[in-house]
Design a protein around this motif. Structure first.
Motif, PDB file in Angstrom:
ATOM      1  N   PRO A 110      19.704  12.934  -5.516  1.00 38.70           N
ATOM      2  CA  PRO A 110      18.811  12.562  -4.426  1.00 38.70           C
ATOM      3  C   PRO A 110      17.524  13.133  -4.890  1.00 38.70           C
ATOM      4  N   HIS A 111      16.580  12.261  -4.804  1.00 38.40           N
ATOM      5  CA  HIS A 111      14.774  12.832  -5.153  1.00 38.40           C
ATOM      6  C   HIS A 111      14.130  12.687  -3.794  1.00 38.40           C
ATOM      7  N   ALA A 112      14.103  11.598  -3.230  1.00 39.78           N
ATOM      8  CA  ALA A 112      13.162  11.334  -1.963  1.00 39.78           C
ATOM      9  C   ALA A 112      13.903  10.193  -1.326  1.00 39.78           C
ATOM     10  N   THR A 113      13.233  10.078  -0.190  1.00 37.26           N
ATOM     11  CA  THR A 113      13.426   9.067   0.903  1.00 37.26           C
ATOM     12  C   THR A 113      12.367   8.117   0.832  1.00 37.26           C
ATOM     13  N   VAL A 114      12.286   7.086   0.316  1.00 41.19           N
ATOM     14  CA  VAL A 114      11.005   6.058   0.405  1.00 41.19           C
ATOM     15  C   VAL A 114      11.161   5.361   1.926  1.00 41.19           C
ATOM     16  N   TRP A 115      10.015   5.515   2.550  1.00 44.52           N
ATOM     17  CA  TRP A 115      10.174   4.781   3.853  1.00 44.52           C
ATOM     18  C   TRP A 115       9.189   3.542   3.659  1.00 44.52           C
ATOM     19  N   THR A 116       9.489   2.307   4.127  1.00 47.58           N
ATOM     20  CA  THR A 116       8.699   1.015   4.308  1.00 47.58           C
ATOM     21  C   THR A 116       8.625   0.635   5.576  1.00 47.58           C
ATOM     22  N   ALA A 117       7.305   0.372   5.826  1.00 46.96           N
ATOM     23  CA  ALA A 117       6.802   0.061   7.376  1.00 46.96           C
ATOM     24  C   ALA A 117       6.463  -1.542   6.992  1.00 46.96           C
ATOM     25  N   ARG A 118       7.004  -2.493   7.274  1.00 50.97           N
ATOM     26  CA  ARG A 118       6.823  -3.816   7.006  1.00 50.97           C
ATOM     27  C   ARG A 118       6.835  -4.579   8.310  1.00 50.97           C
ATOM     28  N   LEU A 147       3.456  -0.964   4.077  1.00 46.78           N
ATOM     29  CA  LEU A 147       3.065   0.564   3.665  1.00 46.78           C
ATOM     30  C   LEU A 147       4.424   0.977   3.390  1.00 46.78           C
ATOM     31  N   ARG A 148       4.202   2.084   2.391  1.00 46.26           N
ATOM     32  CA  ARG A 148       5.258   2.687   1.834  1.00 46.26           C
ATOM     33  C   ARG A 148       4.825   4.292   1.531  1.00 46.26           C
ATOM     34  N   TRP A 149       5.662   5.130   1.700  1.00 43.25           N
ATOM     35  CA  TRP A 149       5.545   6.526   1.449  1.00 43.25           C
ATOM     36  C   TRP A 149       6.806   7.218   1.315  1.00 43.25           C
ATOM     37  N   GLU A 150       6.922   8.380   0.668  1.00 38.84           N
ATOM     38  CA  GLU A 150       8.291   9.117   0.524  1.00 38.84           C
ATOM     39  C   GLU A 150       8.031  10.614   1.210  1.00 38.84           C
ATOM     40  N   LEU A 151       9.407  11.109   1.322  1.00 41.31           N
ATOM     41  CA  LEU A 151       9.581  12.476   1.797  1.00 41.31           C
ATOM     42  C   LEU A 151      10.541  12.791   0.953  1.00 41.31           C
ATOM     43  N   PRO A 152      10.413  14.194   0.478  1.00 41.15           N
ATOM     44  CA  PRO A 152      11.481  14.727  -0.693  1.00 41.15           C
ATOM     45  C   PRO A 152      12.962  14.986   0.063  1.00 41.15           C
ATOM     46  N   LEU A 153      13.725  14.641  -0.740  1.00 46.83           N
ATOM     47  CA  LEU A 153      15.252  15.143  -0.509  1.00 46.83           C
ATOM     48  C   LEU A 153      15.667  16.196  -1.293  1.00 46.83           C
ATOM     49  N   ALA A 154      16.517  17.073  -0.807  1.00 52.03           N
ATOM     50  CA  ALA A 154      17.230  18.008  -1.650  1.00 52.03           C
ATOM     51  C   ALA A 154      18.295  17.276  -2.645  1.00 52.03           C
ATOM     52  N   PRO A 155      18.323  18.177  -3.773  1.00 49.66           N
ATOM     53  CA  PRO A 155      19.473  17.265  -4.726  1.00 49.66           C
ATOM     54  C   PRO A 155      20.797  17.270  -4.163  1.00 49.66           C
ATOM     55  N   ASP A 156      21.220  18.171  -3.070  1.00 51.32           N
ATOM     56  CA  ASP A 156      22.607  18.107  -2.677  1.00 51.32           C
ATOM     57  C   ASP A 156      22.536  17.521  -1.236  1.00 51.32           C
ATOM     58  N   ALA A 157      21.345  16.746  -0.969  1.00 53.94           N
ATOM     59  CA  ALA A 157      21.366  16.239   0.401  1.00 53.94           C
ATOM     60  C   ALA A 157      22.402  15.106   0.508  1.00 53.94           C
ATOM     61  N   PRO A 158      23.189  15.153   1.622  1.00 49.75           N
ATOM     62  CA  PRO A 158      24.248  14.188   1.602  1.00 49.75           C
ATOM     63  C   PRO A 158      24.129  12.737   1.845  1.00 49.75           C
ATOM     64  N   PRO A 159      24.628  11.807   1.325  1.00 48.23           N
ATOM     65  CA  PRO A 159      24.452  10.456   1.471  1.00 48.23           C
ATOM     66  C   PRO A 159      24.735   9.897   2.734  1.00 48.23           C
ATOM     67  N   GLU A 160      23.546   9.920   3.609  1.00 50.65           N
ATOM     68  CA  GLU A 160      23.542   9.617   5.075  1.00 50.65           C
ATOM     69  C   GLU A 160      22.275   8.891   5.383  1.00 50.65           C
ATOM     70  N   PRO A 161      22.390   8.041   5.997  1.00 54.26           N
ATOM     71  CA  PRO A 161      21.026   7.209   6.603  1.00 54.26           C
ATOM     72  C   PRO A 161      19.973   8.351   7.234  1.00 54.26           C
ATOM     73  N   PRO A 162      18.773   8.641   6.731  1.00 53.24           N
ATOM     74  CA  PRO A 162      17.803   9.666   7.379  1.00 53.24           C
ATOM     75  C   PRO A 162      17.214   8.857   8.741  1.00 53.24           C
ATOM     76  N   VAL A 163      16.705   9.757   9.640  1.00 53.29           N
ATOM     77  CA  VAL A 163      16.145   9.498  10.775  1.00 53.29           C
ATOM     78  C   VAL A 163      14.328   9.705  10.793  1.00 53.29           C
ATOM     79  N   LEU A 212       0.790  -1.285  -0.090  1.00 50.70           N
ATOM     80  CA  LEU A 212      -0.060   0.061   0.059  1.00 50.70           C
ATOM     81  C   LEU A 212       0.815   1.078   0.134  1.00 50.70           C
ATOM     82  N   ASP A 213       0.959   1.982  -1.078  1.00 50.71           N
ATOM     83  CA  ASP A 213       1.619   2.928  -1.202  1.00 50.71           C
ATOM     84  C   ASP A 213       1.101   4.335  -0.984  1.00 50.71           C
ATOM     85  N   LEU A 214       1.386   5.094   0.153  1.00 53.62           N
ATOM     86  CA  LEU A 214       0.566   6.155   0.485  1.00 53.62           C
ATOM     87  C   LEU A 214       0.838   7.389  -0.238  1.00 53.62           C
TER      88      LEU A 214
END
Length: 291
Positions: free
Chosen positions: A281-289, A83-99, A51-53
């Motif tokens: 970078p475009h977005a972080t896709v979060w998966t709740a599984r 469940l999946r959803w996405e949050l936007p990322l800035a094109p210059d966002a650093p390559p690090e795991p989001p919180v 289910l993509d929100l």
């Protein structure tokens, strides 16, 4: 269109990239606030039963979305919840795991869900990588040539799936490899290739296949690079970069206006590699599984 109070579901390009490789075996239904993906023939296919929100859920709504999953997807005998959803990322966002949002993370865990992020990058300006010591060629679509040599090439590319994760370097781990599901997935790729929606590429070194990648598109201007796998003995030679660039360049030569996306573990080697190839970078896709 997005004016007049209307909004296109596929403006959520991060999630759209994650769905590009779905075939006709999966049923995709669009609603105002979510997209339902069902694959009746494979209830164990996680990303084919999700289910993509359209918007990130509120912490108070997690239980409601789980109930919606059960009502629309779980009735097919699907053993998991996703469940999946996405949050936007800035094109210059650093390559690090989001919180993850703390309240949302607590609500998900209270429902037995685990949260995992994925970085989706979109091609900005292609960068040509240094040459790699391999010969790269596409695997012909099954319908284009005599099936026997094509089947051999598909088999050679399929074997490389054993190395699709770091722990696959250990042959003992192969015992957990789901050969039946991989065979089903490859059969889907064959269908997409025959329908001119996918192209598999293989890199050979010393006459043997050592890496593979797939570029798949939706015929509507969106493509994704998937399954970039290099045999562990041949890593750190620039093969993944050369293979990815070759696959993307070949597709853009035919369809130059295509938007090309790729997904990677945040902050991992693949994330850093794709940035060097001109992906942003475009977005972080979060998966709740829940398994």
């Amino acid at each position: 269109m997005t004016g007049g109070g209307l909004r296109r579901v596929d403006e959520r390009l991060g999630l759209a990239v994650c769905r590009v490789s779905l075939s006709g075996r999966s049923l995709v239904t669009y609603a105002r606030d979510h997209v339902t993906v069902r694959t009746p023939s494979r209830p164990d296919f996680r990303d084919g039963n999700t289910l993509d929100l359209i918007d990130p859920p509120d912490a108070a709504d997690v239980a409601r979305w789980i109930a919606r999953f059960h009502d629309t997807i779980g009735v097919l005998g699907v053993p998991h919840v996703q469940l999946r959803w996405e949050l936007p990322l800035a094109p210059d966002a650093p390559p690090e795991p989001p919180v993850a949002d703390a309240a949302l993370g607590d609500a998900a865990r209270a429902q037995g869900l685990e949260l995992a992020p994925l970085t989706v990058l979109l091609l900005d300006a292609p960068v040509v990588p240094p040459p790699a010591p391999v010969a790269i060629a596409p695997v012909p679509p099954p319908s284009a040539v005599d099936p026997q040599p094509t089947d051999r090439r598909w088999h050679a590319a399929t074997v490389l799936y054993r190395y699709d994760a770091p722990d696959r370097d250990d042959p003992e781990v192969w015992r957990t490899w789901n050969e039946e599901f991989v065979a089903w997935s490859v059969d889907v790729q064959r269908e997409l290739a025959a329908a001119e929606r996918a192209q598999v590429w293989v890199a050979q070194r010393h006459g043997a296949p050592v890496a593979r990648a797939t570029l798949v598109h939706d015929r509507q201007g969106l493509a994704a690079v998937e399954d970039v796998i290099v045999h562990p003995v041949h890593r750190r030679l620039g093969i993944a970069a050369a293979l990815t660039h070759t696959a993307v360049a070949a597709h853009l030569h035919v369809a130059p206006s295509t938007r090309v996306g790729i997904a990677a573990e945040p902050g991992g080697p693949a994330d850093r590699l794709y940035r060097r190839l001109g992906f942003a970078p475009h977005a972080t896709v979060w998966t709740a599984r829940r398994v």
